[in-house]
Design an enzyme around this catalytic site. Structure first.
Site, PDB file in Angstrom:
ATOM      1  N   HIS A   1       0.914  -1.064   0.054  1.00 42.61           N
ATOM      2  CA  HIS A   1       0.331  -0.058   0.008  1.00 42.61           C
ATOM      3  C   HIS A   1       0.810   1.394   0.242  1.00 42.61           C
ATOM      4  O   HIS A   1       2.450   1.584   0.467  1.00 42.61           O
ATOM      5  CB  HIS A   1      -1.313  -0.024   1.232  1.00 42.61           C
ATOM      6  CG  HIS A   1      -1.895   0.604   1.154  1.00 42.61           C
ATOM      7  ND1 HIS A   1      -1.041   2.315   1.622  1.00 42.61           N
ATOM      8  CD2 HIS A   1      -3.011   0.610   1.222  1.00 42.61           C
ATOM      9  CE1 HIS A   1      -2.894   2.920   1.512  1.00 42.61           C
ATOM     10  NE2 HIS A   1      -4.353   2.181   1.851  1.00 42.61           N
TER      11      HIS A   1
ATOM     12  N   ASP B   1       2.943  -4.837   7.980  1.00 39.66           N
ATOM     13  CA  ASP B   1       2.067  -3.984   8.042  1.00 39.66           C
ATOM     14  C   ASP B   1       0.599  -4.890   8.417  1.00 39.66           C
ATOM     15  O   ASP B   1       0.062  -5.924   7.149  1.00 39.66           O
ATOM     16  CB  ASP B   1       2.144  -3.238   6.872  1.00 39.66           C
ATOM     17  CG  ASP B   1       0.633  -2.491   6.384  1.00 39.66           C
ATOM     18  OD1 ASP B   1      -0.789  -2.791   7.382  1.00 39.66           O
ATOM     19  OD2 ASP B   1       0.178  -2.004   5.266  1.00 39.66           O
TER      20      ASP B   1
ATOM     21  N   GLN C   1      -4.578  -5.355   7.003  1.00 37.37           N
ATOM     22  CA  GLN C   1      -5.615  -5.946   6.653  1.00 37.37           C
ATOM     23  C   GLN C   1      -5.796  -7.587   6.778  1.00 37.37           C
ATOM     24  O   GLN C   1      -6.405  -8.975   6.868  1.00 37.37           O
ATOM     25  CB  GLN C   1      -5.531  -6.752   5.164  1.00 37.37           C
ATOM     26  CG  GLN C   1      -5.608  -4.958   4.116  1.00 37.37           C
ATOM     27  CD  GLN C   1      -6.763  -5.213   4.133  1.00 37.37           C
ATOM     28  OE1 GLN C   1      -8.046  -5.351   4.341  1.00 37.37           O
ATOM     29  NE2 GLN C   1      -6.648  -3.582   3.736  1.00 37.37           N
TER      30      GLN C   1
ATOM     31  N   LYS D   1     -10.401  -0.778  10.692  1.00 35.73           N
ATOM     32  CA  LYS D   1     -10.501  -2.010  10.002  1.00 35.73           C
ATOM     33  C   LYS D   1     -10.771  -3.428  10.429  1.00 35.73           C
ATOM     34  O   LYS D   1     -11.097  -4.871   9.888  1.00 35.73           O
ATOM     35  CB  LYS D   1      -9.301  -2.144   9.495  1.00 35.73           C
ATOM     36  CG  LYS D   1      -8.789  -1.055   7.983  1.00 35.73           C
ATOM     37  CD  LYS D   1      -7.819  -1.304   7.246  1.00 35.73           C
ATOM     38  CE  LYS D   1      -7.235  -0.834   5.980  1.00 35.73           C
ATOM     39  NZ  LYS D   1      -7.903   0.014   5.192  1.00 35.73           N
TER      40      LYS D   1
ATOM     41  N   CYS E   1      -4.756   2.894  -3.505  1.00 39.36           N
ATOM     42  CA  CYS E   1      -3.658   2.521  -2.964  1.00 39.36           C
ATOM     43  C   CYS E   1      -1.899   2.195  -3.380  1.00 39.36           C
ATOM     44  O   CYS E   1      -1.710   1.240  -2.257  1.00 39.36           O
ATOM     45  CB  CYS E   1      -3.816   3.109  -1.430  1.00 39.36           C
ATOM     46  SG  CYS E   1      -4.928   3.844  -1.131  1.00 39.36           S
TER      47      CYS E   1
HETATM   48  N1  PMP Z   1      -1.847  -1.007   4.206  1.00 35.80           N
HETATM   49  C1  PMP Z   1      -3.225  -1.407   4.310  1.00 35.80           C
HETATM   50  C2  PMP Z   1      -2.638  -2.924   3.838  1.00 35.80           C
HETATM   51  C3  PMP Z   1      -4.439  -0.954   3.553  1.00 35.80           C
HETATM   52  O1  PMP Z   1      -5.039  -2.073   2.818  1.00 35.80           O
HETATM   53  C4  PMP Z   1      -4.609  -0.103   4.445  1.00 35.80           C
HETATM   54  C5  PMP Z   1      -5.595   1.161   4.792  1.00 35.80           C
HETATM   55  N2  PMP Z   1      -6.396   0.860   3.327  1.00 35.80           N
HETATM   56  C6  PMP Z   1      -3.161   1.137   4.989  1.00 35.80           C
HETATM   57  C7  PMP Z   1      -2.370  -0.035   5.075  1.00 35.80           C
HETATM   58  C8  PMP Z   1      -3.414   2.568   5.441  1.00 35.80           C
HETATM   59  O2  PMP Z   1      -4.246   2.324   6.468  1.00 35.80           O
HETATM   60  P1  PMP Z   1      -5.118   3.373   7.126  1.00 35.80           P
HETATM   61  O3  PMP Z   1      -5.489   4.329   6.027  1.00 35.80           O
HETATM   62  O4  PMP Z   1      -5.593   3.256   8.191  1.00 35.80           O
HETATM   63  O5  PMP Z   1      -3.328   5.029   7.592  1.00 35.80           O
END
Ligand code: PMP
Length: 413
Positions: free
Chosen positions: A129, A206, A209, A232, A371
């Site tokens: 991401h 990270d 998910q 999430k 993203c």
């Molecule tokens: N890493 C991953 C794999 C994500 O799916 C996301 C959110 N889509 C993020 C990082 C960023 O998370 P946040 O917007 O809650 O900071």
């Protein structure tokens, strides 16, 4: 079959806990398939927010009065529930942040204050991401360190042999997601961490998910850092968690300066508070810390094993229905180990156009690059349609999506 039976969920009962799901969108029942972006909240979470403000709202850690002590206790209880949930060894290894993005920026920014130097290497992967790419790029620009990227194969799996080749004594940190938000790939994180440790590198996972969908044990994984976002996992937005090993967090300089994070301030010099406060400058998102604990309790009452088994059923059913009903479907990401995310394209129809039509039929999906622009570039596509499931989704909703997709396809081709 017997094993599956004991893991069965009563989805209709569970759905009663989520008021937002019982509404119509454009006159059709809402089918919410954008769970990888953010999840819906059960009534216990919604009530806990209101209860916090009705009973104990005040600032934490500083007040001697009744409400402040109550709020502090509830906030620290939230931290303790997170510790148990991740099986961290100590409460002060749990840092409250604003979310995964903030957690990664915290680590990158702290490392940039003297721990990374020119020529050091940081490894990320093609699956990341943007929030696990850009902070490392910034760190490299600032320090002269070099960013290396693990490639993916056609199925959307990280190529482990290439990862091994990238690792060396120059590697200072590896930062990879446990589960890809764009494709659903589950990465062999335990093995990857062991390989990073063999060359003396730290490993940041990270977990945006993974934590909502599977049991995570940071000690069993031997992760140096592990991060997830509250929103999430059925909790409030604006709060995240960064787990870090005590010895490493002690070594890192603070991220931001301000109140809460100090031991003593004079105009000449400031000394810093101990963990976790050293990394929590300013008034935290108190209510969210309290309520995240309630969200995790809720998830644990259902049980992550049962959640994982049910979501696998949804993933298999959804994939099969899409494959059987659309001869021109192209799945993006067909890893052997996958979480409940289906990314796909229908013929040469732009995903955005289908997404808009699906919305008119009550179905919330995600379209675009998720993203993960470098990943989309790797597959030579602008983006995908993404359906990501949570345990409150049903096979009937998947049928509704398949039917809507057929209509959308007819209208667009
Ligand atoms: N890493 C991953 C794999 C994500 O799916 C996301 C959110 N889509 C993020 C990082 C960023 O998370 P946040 O917007 O809650 O900071």
């Amino acid at each position: 079959m017997e094993a599956t039976k004991t893991l069965e969920l009563n989805v209709e009962e569970i759905r009663k806990d989520f008021p937002i799901l019982h509404q119509k969108v454009e006159g059709r029942p809402l089918a919410y398939f954008d769970n990888a972006a953010s999840t819906q909240k059960p009534q216990v979470v919604i009530d806990a927010i209101s209860e916090y403000y009705q009973t104990i709202n005040s600032n934490v850690h500083r007040g001697v009065h009744h409400l402040s002590q109550k709020a502090t206790d509830a906030f620290e209880k939230g931290r303790s529930i997170v510790r148990k949930h991740l099986n961290a060894a100590q409460n002060h290894e749990i840092i409250f942040t604003k979310g995964v993005t903030d957690s990664i920026n915290l680590v990158a920014s702290s490392l940039g204050k003297g721990l990374i130097k020119e020529g050091d290497e940081i490894i990320i992967s093609t699956l990341e991401h943007h929030s696990n790419i850009v902070p490392w790029q910034m760190l490299c620009q600032q320090t002269g360190a070099v960013l290396k990227v693990i490639p993916v194969n056609d199925a959307g799996e990280l190529v482990q042999e290439e990862y091994e080749k990238l690792l060396s004594r120059k590697t200072k940190l590896v930062a990879v997601n446990h589960v890809s938000n764009a494709l659903g790939t589950v990465n062999p994180i335990a093995d990857m961490i062991a390989k990073a440790h063999a060359v003396g590198a730290w490993f940041l996972v990270d977990g945006a998910q993974s934590v909502p969908h599977m049991k995570v044990d940071v000690q069993a994984l031997d992760a140096d850092f592990y991060t997830f976002s509250s929103h999430k996992i059925f909790g409030p937005t604006g709060l995240g968690v960064l787990y870090g090993k005590e010895s490493i967090l002690e070594e890192l300089p603070p991220y931001q300066g301000g109140g809460e994070m100090i031991a003593e301030v004079t105009f000449e010099k400031t000394t810093y508070a101990g963990l976790p406060h050293k990394f929590e400058a300013g008034t935290p998102h108190i209510e969210a810390g309290v309520v995240l604990g309630k969200a995790l309790d809720y998830v644990n009452t259902i049980g992550l094993d049962r959640i994982a088994a049910y979501e696998k059923e949804l993933l298999d059913y959804g994939t099969e229905q899409l494959r059987n009903n659309f001869s021109n479907i192209r799945f993006i990401g067909e890893a052997k180990e996958k979480a409940s995310v289906i990314s796909f394209l229908l013929g040469d129809i732009h995903p955005y156009d289908i997404g808009v039509l699906l919305d008119k039929m009550g179905i919330a999906t995600r379209t675009g690059h998720h993203c993960t622009q470098p990943l989309m570039k790797h597959f030579g596509i602008p983006g995908t349609m993404r359906a990501s499931f949570a345990f409150y989704n049903t096979k009937a909703e998947i049928d509704q999506m398949v039917e809507a997709l057929a209509k959308a396809e007819m209208m667009l081709s």
